[in-house]
Enzyme design. Sequence first.
Site, short mmCIF file in Angstrom:
data_model
loop_
_atom_site.label_atom_id
_atom_site.label_comp_id
_atom_site.label_asym_id
_atom_site.label_seq_id
_atom_site.Cartn_x
_atom_site.Cartn_y
_atom_site.Cartn_z
N ASP A 144 37.00 -73.72 38.46
CA ASP A 144 38.40 -73.90 38.88
C ASP A 144 39.04 -72.57 39.28
O ASP A 144 38.69 -71.51 38.74
CB ASP A 144 39.19 -74.53 37.72
CG ASP A 144 40.51 -75.12 38.20
OD1 ASP A 144 40.63 -75.44 39.40
OD2 ASP A 144 41.43 -75.26 37.37
N SER A 164 36.17 -83.56 42.25
CA SER A 164 36.39 -84.69 41.35
C SER A 164 36.86 -85.92 42.12
O SER A 164 37.34 -85.81 43.26
CB SER A 164 37.43 -84.31 40.28
OG SER A 164 38.72 -84.23 40.86
N GLU A 189 39.44 -87.45 41.40
CA GLU A 189 40.89 -87.25 41.56
C GLU A 189 41.17 -86.32 42.75
O GLU A 189 42.14 -86.53 43.48
CB GLU A 189 41.50 -86.67 40.29
CG GLU A 189 41.68 -87.66 39.15
CD GLU A 189 40.39 -87.97 38.41
OE1 GLU A 189 39.41 -87.20 38.55
OE2 GLU A 189 40.35 -88.99 37.70
N ASN A 190 40.33 -85.30 42.93
CA ASN A 190 40.50 -84.41 44.09
C ASN A 190 40.47 -85.23 45.38
O ASN A 190 41.23 -85.03 46.31
CB ASN A 190 39.38 -83.36 44.19
CG ASN A 190 39.40 -82.33 43.06
OD1 ASN A 190 38.34 -81.81 42.69
ND2 ASN A 190 40.57 -82.01 42.53
N ARG A 200 43.92 -84.50 47.16
CA ARG A 200 43.95 -83.37 48.10
C ARG A 200 44.20 -83.91 49.51
O ARG A 200 43.94 -85.08 49.79
CB ARG A 200 42.62 -82.59 48.06
CG ARG A 200 42.24 -82.06 46.68
CD ARG A 200 43.05 -80.84 46.29
NE ARG A 200 42.87 -80.51 44.88
CZ ARG A 200 42.29 -79.40 44.44
NH1 ARG A 200 41.82 -78.51 45.28
NH2 ARG A 200 42.21 -79.16 43.14
N GLU A 223 30.17 -76.97 22.97
CA GLU A 223 31.10 -75.88 22.70
C GLU A 223 31.91 -75.63 23.97
O GLU A 223 31.36 -75.66 25.08
CB GLU A 223 30.33 -74.60 22.33
CG GLU A 223 29.57 -74.68 21.03
CD GLU A 223 30.49 -74.85 19.82
OE1 GLU A 223 31.61 -74.31 19.84
OE2 GLU A 223 30.08 -75.53 18.86
C1 IPE Z 1 38.87 -79.78 38.18
O1 IPE Z 1 39.78 -78.93 38.80
C2 IPE Z 1 37.89 -80.29 39.19
C3 IPE Z 1 36.99 -79.30 39.77
C4 IPE Z 1 36.88 -78.06 39.41
C5 IPE Z 1 36.15 -79.80 40.82
P1 IPE Z 1 41.23 -79.44 39.26
O2 IPE Z 1 41.94 -78.27 39.79
O3 IPE Z 1 41.06 -80.61 40.16
O4 IPE Z 1 41.83 -79.96 37.88
P2 IPE Z 1 43.34 -80.13 37.44
O5 IPE Z 1 44.05 -80.83 38.58
O6 IPE Z 1 43.88 -78.74 37.21
O7 IPE Z 1 43.28 -80.93 36.18
C1 IPE Z 2 38.53 -75.72 42.23
O1 IPE Z 2 39.54 -74.92 42.69
C2 IPE Z 2 37.80 -76.45 43.35
C3 IPE Z 2 38.20 -77.84 43.51
C4 IPE Z 2 38.91 -78.52 42.67
C5 IPE Z 2 37.75 -78.52 44.71
P1 IPE Z 2 40.98 -75.50 43.07
O2 IPE Z 2 40.92 -75.98 44.48
O3 IPE Z 2 41.40 -76.51 42.06
O4 IPE Z 2 41.88 -74.21 43.00
P2 IPE Z 2 43.17 -73.98 42.11
O5 IPE Z 2 42.83 -74.42 40.71
O6 IPE Z 2 44.26 -74.79 42.72
O7 IPE Z 2 43.41 -72.51 42.20
MG MG Z 3 42.29 -76.36 40.16
#
Ligand code: IPE
Ligand code: IPE
Ligand code: MG
Length: 237
Positions: A21, A66, A68-69, A73, A205
């Site tokens: 993340d 994910s 949810e992504n 997104r 863990e």
């Molecule tokens: C979790 O990150 C999913 C991935 C790293 C692929 P997100 O950025 O989507 O999670 P939330 O929204 O902070 O829970």
């Molecule tokens: C993780 O990084 C990758 C995906 C979830 C696809 P993010 O895109 O969630 O980046 P942040 O957490 O908003 O910085």
């Molecule tokens: Mg993120």
Amino acid sequence: MSETTKIDKTMVPEHIAIIMDGNRRWAREHKMHRRDGHREGAKSLESVMERAGDLGVKILTVYAFSSENRLKRTKKEIRELVALMKYFIIKKRKDLFQRGARLGILGNVKIFPDDLQQAIDKTVRLLKKNERIKLNIALNYGARPEIVDAMKRIMNTCKDPSEINEELISKNLYTHGEHDPDLIIRTGGEHRLSNFLLWQASYSELYFTNVLWPDFRQDDLDRAILEFQKRARRYGQ
Ligand code: IPE
Ligand code: IPE
Ligand code: MG
């Protein structure tokens, strides 16, 4: 002494899972496009996989996208991510082969364009005999949909509820009963699982770091493993 030399090679986690993340925050901090953040994140994955293989980690499971992504997104970001996945799966095929990596994909990939699905199939086939390290990439993955899918499969094959046990459920998850993650790392400063490996994480863990994924280096992996080696896993004892 570098962090690696302090690692006890006899106590390396067999399975490490990573919630990668912080890519967009990294891009913002560097005044770059979020696509560049995701691209830099893919580079972190390569170097972390290499170190994990050297240390004797057998399974590396990474959360790349994910379910949810996919829903939350923008279409444009999803297109960028699909292009990057395709790049990684095709262009890094040879590299992954040379590094002795086997590939597994966790999640519902049917929603992706045909060419990406075909590229995934081809890469999985090509790498299937490799034994150094198994790389599981979670794509359009959610732990709850994974459990729902497992329940459906079990309902179709098993008519007697008394046959249902933990082993049967584990085998029907996308991880097919593989060794559960010993260590789950989340980068980017959030302290949550975001629907990742909920069943498999029951005794993992957990290690959280503020480092944003594109900045996560081999040394950071070593630090997480060292911290893991200090923990006492009691399993209820
Ligand atoms: C979790 O990150 C999913 C991935 C790293 C692929 P997100 O950025 O989507 O999670 P939330 O929204 O902070 O829970
Ligand atoms: C993780 O990084 C990758 C995906 C979830 C696809 P993010 O895109 O969630 O980046 P942040 O957490 O908003 O910085
Ligand atoms: Mg993120």
